[in-house]
Design a protein around this motif. Structure first.
Motif, short mmCIF file in Angstrom:
data_model
loop_
_atom_site.label_atom_id
_atom_site.label_comp_id
_atom_site.label_asym_id
_atom_site.label_seq_id
_atom_site.Cartn_x
_atom_site.Cartn_y
_atom_site.Cartn_z
N ALA A 27 48.36 42.08 54.12
CA ALA A 27 47.85 40.83 54.68
C ALA A 27 46.76 40.28 53.77
N CYS A 28 45.86 41.17 53.36
CA CYS A 28 44.75 40.72 52.52
C CYS A 28 45.29 40.18 51.20
N LEU A 29 46.20 40.97 50.58
CA LEU A 29 46.70 40.54 49.25
C LEU A 29 47.53 39.29 49.39
N ALA A 32 46.11 35.82 50.32
CA ALA A 32 45.26 35.02 49.44
C ALA A 32 43.82 35.42 49.43
N CYS A 33 43.59 36.70 49.59
CA CYS A 33 42.20 37.06 49.33
C CYS A 33 41.97 36.95 47.86
N GLY A 34 42.59 35.86 47.36
CA GLY A 34 42.25 35.62 45.95
C GLY A 34 43.17 36.31 44.99
N THR A 246 31.10 34.74 54.60
CA THR A 246 30.45 35.01 53.31
C THR A 246 31.46 35.63 52.33
N HIS A 247 32.31 36.52 52.83
CA HIS A 247 33.33 37.18 52.01
C HIS A 247 34.28 36.15 51.39
N GLU A 248 34.80 35.23 52.22
CA GLU A 248 35.74 34.24 51.70
C GLU A 248 35.06 33.29 50.72
N GLY A 250 32.65 34.17 48.85
CA GLY A 250 32.53 34.99 47.64
C GLY A 250 33.79 34.88 46.78
N HIS A 251 34.97 34.89 47.42
CA HIS A 251 36.21 34.70 46.67
C HIS A 251 36.25 33.32 46.01
N LEU A 252 35.83 32.28 46.74
CA LEU A 252 35.86 30.93 46.18
C LEU A 252 34.89 30.81 44.99
N GLY A 271 40.39 42.06 43.64
CA GLY A 271 39.56 40.95 44.12
C GLY A 271 38.43 41.41 45.01
N HIS A 272 38.30 42.73 45.19
CA HIS A 272 37.29 43.26 46.11
C HIS A 272 36.40 44.28 45.44
N SER A 273 35.24 44.49 46.08
CA SER A 273 34.28 45.47 45.55
C SER A 273 34.64 46.87 46.05
N VAL A 284 35.86 44.42 55.02
CA VAL A 284 35.00 43.48 55.73
C VAL A 284 35.82 42.49 56.54
N GLU A 285 36.99 42.12 56.01
CA GLU A 285 37.80 41.14 56.72
C GLU A 285 38.88 41.82 57.54
N SER A 286 38.66 43.07 57.86
CA SER A 286 39.65 43.84 58.61
C SER A 286 39.14 44.16 60.00
ZN ZN Z 1 38.94 39.51 50.57
#
Ligand code: ZN
Length: 317
Positions: A27-29, A32-34, A246-248, A250-252, A271-273, A284-286
């Motif tokens: 889902a994350c990938l 479009a988590c970037g 804030t997370h999204e 951060g991607h932008l 795309g993540h830390s 964080v987005e889960s």
């Molecule tokens: Zn993300």
């Protein structure tokens, strides 16, 4: 319209462990988590972003500022000089060269606008456009925080503008979210770099767990119903909303490694830390964040995130 409410989103559904994590990653990938781990990170060139335009299936991430030309369309940033004055004979000739008007970029891959929002050679100021569906309005605290973070890392004037997303909650595709973003609202200009945040009811099509999604270089969405789903004893909706927004953002802005190639991104979750203390940590987005982190999500960028944002800002200056 006051777009804010007083308080209250993993790309991961409330399903059993492994499948949930797998679903989270997908889902994350795909959402479009970037970055799509399955997709070669197009260091310099973009391939056509997935049908849904996100950096999901088939879409790479264009490294803005990279030398290689990028294709226009959903995957990349091309710049059009819409404001360059034509060299007419009228008007006094001044010897001092006027500062060049920054080229207004065309929306592209998630992260591509990082230098535009953050760099001195980018937009003169930043406008956060917040549009919400009824009942999905974010808290004023969340938007104030995003505005403060953006002002800190960009050193620019940051303002907000509100608005409404009509209709009821539904399953949104990334293309739906981009279309809603383009339906109305301020356009990018040399004066204002516009970052659009949509707060929606319902969820992301194909995933019953995605809380937030970045679908283009200038557009992200947060699903308030998923935020409320993820809240519980361990953490409040308000904290999850602030963390995911804030997370999204951060991607932008180009995190993590959507613009730079520091090599510090989590190989399991591109795309993540890797730092569980960073708001850019994948979970964080889960909705599993409580299980994974044993408590509420981090809401701050860590030192490495802030260093990268400064480097991205410096990249365009
Ligand atoms: Zn993300």
């Amino acid at each position: 319209m006051s777009a804010f409410r007083t308080a209250v989103p993993g790309p991961v559904p409330h399903r059993t462990g492994v499948r949930v994590v797998a679903a989270l990653m997908t889902a994350c990938l795909v959402a479009a988590c970037g970055v799509d781990a399955a997709t070669e990170r197009a260091a310099t060139t973009t391939s056509e972003a997935g049908t849904d335009g996100t950096a999901g299936s088939g879409g790479g991430t264009a490294l803005p500022g990279s030398s290689a030309p990028t294709t226009a369309g959903s995957g990349a940033v091309t710049t059009t000089d819409t404001s360059a004055p034509s060299p007419t004979a009228t008007g006094p000739d001044t010897t001092a060269a006027a500062p060049a008007t920054p080229l207004v970029p065309t929306p592209g891959a998630v992260g591509a606008f990082g230098p535009w929002y953050l760099g001195d050679d980018g937009s003169a100021s930043v406008v956060i456009e917040v549009r919400s569906q009824s009942g999905a309005e974010p808290t004023a605290a969340t938007i104030d925080r995003i505005r403060g973070v953006l002002a800190d890392v960009s050193g620019k004037r940051v303002s907000t503008t509100g608005g409404v997303v009509p209709g009821a909650g539904r399953q949104w595709t990334a293309a739906d979210i981009r279309a809603e973003a383009d339906r109305t609202g301020p356009s990018q200009s040399a004066e204002s770099g516009v970052l659009t945040l949509l707060f929606l009811r319902g969820g992301l099509a194909g995933s019953d767990s995605t809380i937030g999604v970045a679908v283009r270089s200038d557009v992200a969405a947060v699903f308030s119903d998923r935020v409320d789903d993820a809240a519980g004893l361990l953490t409040s909706s308000a904290r999850i909303e602030t963390a995911v927004t804030t997370h999204e953002v951060g991607h932008l802005l180009g995190l993590v490694d959507l613009v730079l190639a520091t090599g510090r991104e989590d190989p399991e979750h591109p795309g993540h830390s890797r730092n569980t203390g960073s708001v850019m940590y994948y979970a964080v987005e889960s909705t599993l964040v409580g299980d994974i982190l044993g408590g509420g999500p981090p809401v701050d960028f860590d030192r490495a995130d802030l260093d990268d944002l400064r480097a991205i800002a410096a990249q365009s200056s």
